[in-house]
Design an enzyme around this catalytic site. Sequence first.
Site: not given
Ligand code: F6P
Length: 321
Positions: A22, A129, A156, A164
């Site tokens: 956007r 990430d 939690r 647990r």
């Molecule tokens: O890079 C983002 C992410 O969600 C990672 O955290 C994860 O390991 C990966 O992509 C999962 O990849 P896909 O969307 O191909 O399953």
Amino acid sequence: MIRTIALVTPGGDAPGMNPAIRAVVRYAIFHGLKVKGIEHGFEGLIHGDIIEMGLKSVSGIINRGGTILKTIRSRDFEKKRNRLIAYENLKREHVDALVVIGGDGSLRGASVIAKETSLPVIHIPASIDNDIPCTEETIGFDTAVNTALDAIDKIRDTASSHERIFIVEVMGREAGYLALEVGLTAGAEIILIPEHKMSLGEVCKKLREGINRGKMSSIIVVAEGFGKASDIAKVVSRSLKVEVRVSVLGYIQRGGAPTAGSRRLALVLGARAVSLLLKGDKNKMVGMEEGKIVATDFDKVLRSRKNIDFGDYRLAEKLSK
Ligand code: F6P
């Protein structure tokens, strides 16, 4: 002279990509540019999935997760012959500059396009990430942290009711930025990340010490890059002879309405990307460092490493006693 820019969101989606789209579209149109959207990531660029975008194309998306331009994880783009087709499509559409919004894979793609064509390219870092250097935060990270936090606060409740141990697995690919931030802010008793080696023997010792102090429930946050929660649970329940439950948060971390933090980052980086192109700047990734917007050459970003903040890790350890 730049008259038309194109926009693409390759690789894994992240909540905040839409506010960034956007911002790029509206800022560009405000400055008299035309905008073309490339659908389905770099794959769409090969197939010519290119659409006109206007002010209306981006109305009502600031609060939506995902990307309205869709995406595909494309291996085809790694082949030079496919990239040449993609470049022909950009030329046919009279595209003068490109904005790429995405994670580390899309950054590498953006850098290759910049090297192989004379097209000015700007990259906007978006990934849950947060594993891209030269920016403190990537778009979507804050939202993914809050989504995981919301889930763990709920877990939690049942963990303490049943006394647990819960092992909660979060995404993050090979890196531990997401797990560390989630673990710290959730008050997790133990955080397992690939950047910090901890044996499962140490994990059991820490949990046993907690139980001896009367701590009958615990939350362990594990990054998928460290290991599988289900494998860790088997070892812990065998060793401590206590009930251990597992929760793999999975793809809820990739979706949801972007938080204010992710939206703000997306809006300011989106606008800056276009203003850099208007000033004739190119082949840089925009980012945020110490509250300031920065623009770093692709080569420098690709050479750089991002370090885990072990200060946060040690703080989480001290606060989990
Ligand atoms: O890079 C983002 C992410 O969600 C990672 O955290 C994860 O390991 C990966 O992509 C999962 O990849 P896909 O969307 O191909 O399953």
